[in-house]
Design a protein around this motif. Structure first.
Motif, mmCIF file in Angstrom:
data_model
loop_
_atom_site.group_PDB
_atom_site.id
_atom_site.type_symbol
_atom_site.label_atom_id
_atom_site.label_comp_id
_atom_site.label_asym_id
_atom_site.label_seq_id
_atom_site.Cartn_x
_atom_site.Cartn_y
_atom_site.Cartn_z
ATOM 1 N N ALA A 171 -6.608 -10.684 -18.226
ATOM 2 C CA ALA A 171 -5.718 -11.000 -17.099
ATOM 3 C C ALA A 171 -6.530 -11.258 -15.845
ATOM 4 C CB ALA A 171 -4.739 -9.857 -16.848
ATOM 5 N N VAL A 172 -6.009 -12.123 -15.011
ATOM 6 C CA VAL A 172 -6.512 -12.320 -13.651
ATOM 7 C C VAL A 172 -5.505 -11.625 -12.745
ATOM 8 C CG1 VAL A 172 -6.984 -13.989 -11.816
ATOM 9 C CG2 VAL A 172 -7.604 -14.532 -14.181
ATOM 10 N N ILE A 173 -5.982 -10.695 -11.931
ATOM 11 C CA ILE A 173 -5.100 -9.966 -11.023
ATOM 12 C C ILE A 173 -5.280 -10.537 -9.621
ATOM 13 C CG2 ILE A 173 -4.441 -7.736 -10.065
ATOM 14 C CD1 ILE A 173 -5.785 -6.462 -12.537
ATOM 15 N N VAL A 174 -4.188 -10.997 -9.042
ATOM 16 C CA VAL A 174 -4.199 -11.586 -7.700
ATOM 17 C C VAL A 174 -3.772 -10.519 -6.706
ATOM 18 C CG1 VAL A 174 -3.211 -13.382 -6.220
ATOM 19 C CG2 VAL A 174 -3.682 -13.872 -8.639
ATOM 20 N N THR A 175 -4.638 -10.260 -5.726
ATOM 21 C CA THR A 175 -4.312 -9.247 -4.721
ATOM 22 C C THR A 175 -3.586 -9.847 -3.524
ATOM 23 O OG1 THR A 175 -6.456 -9.459 -3.622
ATOM 24 C CG2 THR A 175 -6.279 -7.811 -5.379
ATOM 25 N N ILE A 197 -1.492 -12.332 -13.091
ATOM 26 C CA ILE A 197 -0.487 -11.377 -12.635
ATOM 27 C C ILE A 197 -0.823 -10.945 -11.210
ATOM 28 C CG2 ILE A 197 0.132 -10.497 -14.913
ATOM 29 C CD1 ILE A 197 -1.779 -8.172 -14.498
ATOM 30 N N SER A 198 0.194 -10.487 -10.508
ATOM 31 C CA SER A 198 -0.033 -10.000 -9.145
ATOM 32 C C SER A 198 -0.152 -8.479 -9.163
ATOM 33 C CB SER A 198 1.115 -10.412 -8.227
ATOM 34 O OG SER A 198 2.287 -9.702 -8.537
ATOM 35 N N LEU A 199 -0.836 -7.962 -8.181
ATOM 36 C CA LEU A 199 -0.917 -6.512 -8.021
ATOM 37 C C LEU A 199 0.486 -5.939 -7.839
ATOM 38 C CD1 LEU A 199 -2.395 -3.855 -7.648
ATOM 39 C CD2 LEU A 199 -2.875 -4.516 -5.284
ATOM 40 N N LEU A 210 0.820 -1.215 0.000
ATOM 41 C CA LEU A 210 0.000 0.000 0.000
ATOM 42 C C LEU A 210 0.852 1.263 0.000
ATOM 43 C CD1 LEU A 210 -2.851 -1.168 2.385
ATOM 44 C CD2 LEU A 210 -3.002 -0.768 -0.082
ATOM 45 N N ASP A 211 1.994 1.236 0.679
ATOM 46 C CA ASP A 211 2.900 2.377 0.661
ATOM 47 C C ASP A 211 3.437 2.600 -0.754
ATOM 48 O OD1 ASP A 211 4.544 4.466 1.931
ATOM 49 O OD2 ASP A 211 6.205 3.118 1.432
ATOM 50 N N HIS A 212 3.799 1.523 -1.418
ATOM 51 C CA HIS A 212 4.287 1.603 -2.801
ATOM 52 C C HIS A 212 3.203 2.185 -3.709
ATOM 53 C CE1 HIS A 212 6.281 -0.790 -6.342
ATOM 54 N NE2 HIS A 212 6.395 0.505 -6.489
ATOM 55 N N TRP A 213 1.992 1.682 -3.573
ATOM 56 C CA TRP A 213 0.854 2.135 -4.370
ATOM 57 C C TRP A 213 0.614 3.627 -4.153
ATOM 58 C CZ3 TRP A 213 -4.229 -1.196 -4.339
ATOM 59 C CH2 TRP A 213 -5.136 -0.694 -5.274
ATOM 60 N N LEU A 214 0.574 4.048 -2.899
ATOM 61 C CA LEU A 214 0.323 5.449 -2.578
ATOM 62 C C LEU A 214 1.452 6.353 -3.083
ATOM 63 C CD1 LEU A 214 -1.581 7.443 -1.279
ATOM 64 C CD2 LEU A 214 -0.485 6.990 0.913
ATOM 65 N N THR A 215 2.681 5.879 -2.986
ATOM 66 C CA THR A 215 3.815 6.645 -3.511
ATOM 67 C C THR A 215 3.670 6.852 -5.012
ATOM 68 O OG1 THR A 215 5.284 5.851 -1.761
ATOM 69 C CG2 THR A 215 6.333 6.676 -3.759
ATOM 70 N N LEU A 254 -8.457 -1.784 -5.624
ATOM 71 C CA LEU A 254 -8.060 -2.082 -6.998
ATOM 72 C C LEU A 254 -9.250 -1.941 -7.944
ATOM 73 C CD1 LEU A 254 -5.995 -3.095 -9.080
ATOM 74 C CD2 LEU A 254 -6.667 -5.429 -8.438
ATOM 75 N N LYS A 255 -10.385 -2.487 -7.552
ATOM 76 C CA LYS A 255 -11.603 -2.407 -8.362
ATOM 77 C C LYS A 255 -11.940 -0.943 -8.660
ATOM 78 C CE LYS A 255 -16.473 -3.767 -8.199
ATOM 79 N NZ LYS A 255 -17.280 -2.607 -7.874
ATOM 80 N N TYR A 256 -11.890 -0.109 -7.645
ATOM 81 C CA TYR A 256 -12.173 1.315 -7.809
ATOM 82 C C TYR A 256 -11.220 1.952 -8.822
ATOM 83 C CZ TYR A 256 -12.372 6.306 -6.786
ATOM 84 O OH TYR A 256 -12.455 7.662 -6.899
ATOM 85 N N GLU A 257 -9.917 1.684 -8.662
ATOM 86 C CA GLU A 257 -8.917 2.271 -9.564
ATOM 87 C C GLU A 257 -9.110 1.807 -11.001
ATOM 88 O OE1 GLU A 257 -6.476 4.590 -9.058
ATOM 89 O OE2 GLU A 257 -7.276 4.857 -7.041
ATOM 90 N N LEU A 258 -9.425 0.531 -11.179
ATOM 91 C CA LEU A 258 -9.590 0.000 -12.530
ATOM 92 C C LEU A 258 -10.850 0.550 -13.195
ATOM 93 C CD1 LEU A 258 -8.517 -3.718 -12.012
ATOM 94 C CD2 LEU A 258 -7.164 -1.808 -12.911
ATOM 95 N N GLU A 259 -11.927 0.619 -12.453
ATOM 96 C CA GLU A 259 -13.168 1.159 -13.017
ATOM 97 C C GLU A 259 -12.991 2.629 -13.399
ATOM 98 O OE1 GLU A 259 -16.538 -1.653 -10.933
ATOM 99 O OE2 GLU A 259 -16.015 0.219 -9.938
#
Length: 156
Positions: free
Chosen positions: A103-107, A129-131, A26-31, A63-68
């Motif tokens: 793709a299937v995204i694994v969280t 693929i992984s998140l 989550l820190d990586h994502w937010l950065t 993730l769903k929110y970001e993708l939509e």
């Protein structure tokens, strides 16, 4: 008694390790968000227009929110809990033959390899693929598409 305490501590240590992995994710994502990177860069570069999300916990919902938000179609959700219900979403379980997606995204980053193998066991043609892989894409020099002149957060 000592054995039981050791067993309990080992379980708590595994849980702490898992929380630490997710904190770093989550820190990586937010950065990346603060540095104005966008998910659509990864999906456009890899020609991914439709996905399934494996595990819809808190991270899966983000993730769903970001993708939509960027127009990626979420065709279905995969979860182990057969009783899980997701409002407005198609729900599949691992024993199902999964419908085609780009793709299937694994969280679940701590169990990615095991989950990928289980998905591919009955669905050999799916890309899994992984998140974390998506987030790492932006650090690998593959995406120079920043929409601002901010310096890298690693330099701060």
């Amino acid at each position: 008694m000592i054995y039981r305490c050791g067993y309990l501590l080992k379980g708590k240590s595994k849980r702490a390790d898992r929380f630490f992995l997710y904190f770093n994710l989550l820190d990586h994502w937010l950065t990346l968000k603060q540095d104005n990177y966008h998910f659509e860069t990864y999906f456009n570069k890899n020609d991914i227009k439709s996905v399934a999300i494996y595990r819809m916990g808190k991270i899966g919902n983000h993730l769903k929110y970001e993708l939509e938000k960027v127009g990626i179609e979420i065709k279905y959700i995969i979860d182990e809990g057969e009783d899980a219900v997701y409002e407005g979403e198609i729900h599949c379980v691992m024993r199902d033959k999964l419908p085609p997606v780009d793709a299937v995204i694994v969280t679940s980053i701590d169990e990615f390899k095991e989950i990928k193998n289980r998905v591919l066991k009955n669905n050999k043609n799916l890309q899994v693929i992984s998140l974390k892989e998506i987030l790492d894409f932006f650090d690998g020099g593959k995406a120079n598409e920043k929409n601002s002149d901010m310096g890298s957060r690693k330099d701060r």
